[in-house]
Write a protein that holds these residues in place. Structure first.
Motif, PDB file in Angstrom:
ATOM      1  N   VAL A  38       0.601  -1.177  -0.069  1.00 52.22           N
ATOM      2  CA  VAL A  38       0.112  -0.108  -0.204  1.00 52.22           C
ATOM      3  C   VAL A  38       0.885   1.340   0.073  1.00 52.22           C
ATOM      4  CG1 VAL A  38      -1.954  -1.017   0.947  1.00 52.22           C
ATOM      5  CG2 VAL A  38      -0.386   0.161   2.635  1.00 52.22           C
ATOM      6  N   ARG A  39       2.237   0.828  -0.116  1.00 55.97           N
ATOM      7  CA  ARG A  39       3.125   2.081  -0.171  1.00 55.97           C
ATOM      8  C   ARG A  39       3.012   3.287   1.056  1.00 55.97           C
ATOM      9  NH1 ARG A  39       0.778   1.053  -5.358  1.00 55.97           N
ATOM     10  NH2 ARG A  39       2.274   0.299  -6.527  1.00 55.97           N
ATOM     11  N   GLU A  40       3.113   2.615   2.305  1.00 53.09           N
ATOM     12  CA  GLU A  40       2.928   3.326   3.422  1.00 53.09           C
ATOM     13  C   GLU A  40       4.064   2.890   4.425  1.00 53.09           C
ATOM     14  OE1 GLU A  40       0.902   5.555   4.565  1.00 53.09           O
ATOM     15  OE2 GLU A  40      -0.934   5.529   3.064  1.00 53.09           O
ATOM     16  N   TYR A  94      -7.703   0.683  -0.873  1.00 51.87           N
ATOM     17  CA  TYR A  94      -7.313   1.720   0.276  1.00 51.87           C
ATOM     18  C   TYR A  94      -6.320   2.584  -0.297  1.00 51.87           C
ATOM     19  CZ  TYR A  94      -3.801   3.333   3.868  1.00 51.87           C
ATOM     20  OH  TYR A  94      -3.408   4.216   4.704  1.00 51.87           O
ATOM     21  N   ARG A  95      -5.511   2.213  -1.448  1.00 55.74           N
ATOM     22  CA  ARG A  95      -4.643   3.412  -2.026  1.00 55.74           C
ATOM     23  C   ARG A  95      -5.634   4.386  -2.915  1.00 55.74           C
ATOM     24  NH1 ARG A  95      -1.821  -1.558  -3.489  1.00 55.74           N
ATOM     25  NH2 ARG A  95      -2.598  -1.451  -5.478  1.00 55.74           N
ATOM     26  N   LYS A  98      -7.014   6.722  -0.355  1.00 58.26           N
ATOM     27  CA  LYS A  98      -6.062   7.684   0.023  1.00 58.26           C
ATOM     28  C   LYS A  98      -5.570   8.749  -1.176  1.00 58.26           C
ATOM     29  CE  LYS A  98      -1.281   7.751   2.298  1.00 58.26           C
ATOM     30  NZ  LYS A  98      -1.521   8.225   3.589  1.00 58.26           N
TER      31      LYS A  98
END
Length: 110
Positions: A38-40, A94-95, A98
């Motif tokens: 998710v790139r978090e 989610y992405r 966001k």
């Protein structure tokens, strides 16, 4: 409630579920992999239930890692290659959410 606590509640009563060190390693592994998807930089609270599911699955297959298929009369065991793959839709949602919250343009494929 921490990820480890959630996992311990779900595994309560199962053999070797009291091995906190092993569970913590799996929690860390699941968290890092989800963060990368998710790139978090840290595991979002919204995704903690998914992380708990993943840790339970990893814990239950700990001694069977690499088993593609196993059969014995009527009992059959098969493991998927990527435990996180079944959650790809949730990660994509989610992405997108966001990105929309940040005002970015989102391309949706039909």
């Amino acid at each position: 409630m921490t990820l480890l606590e959630q996992v311990q509640i779900r595994l309560q009563g199962e053999p070797k579920s009291d091995d906190t060190a092993q569970l913590q390693v799996l929690c860390d592994l699941a968290s890092v992999r989800i963060c990368l998807r998710v790139r978090e930089p840290t595991l979002p609270t919204l995704l903690e239930p998914i992380a708990a599911d993943v840790v339970v699955k990893l814990f239950r297959r700990w001694n069977y890692e690499g088993v593609a298929s196993e059969g014995a009369d009527t009992i059959s065991t098969t493991f998927v290659e990527d435990v996180l793959a079944e959650y790809d839709d949730e990660f994509a949602a989610y992405r997108e959410t966001k990105a929309e919250d940040a005002g970015e343009k989102v391309v949706r494929f039909l």
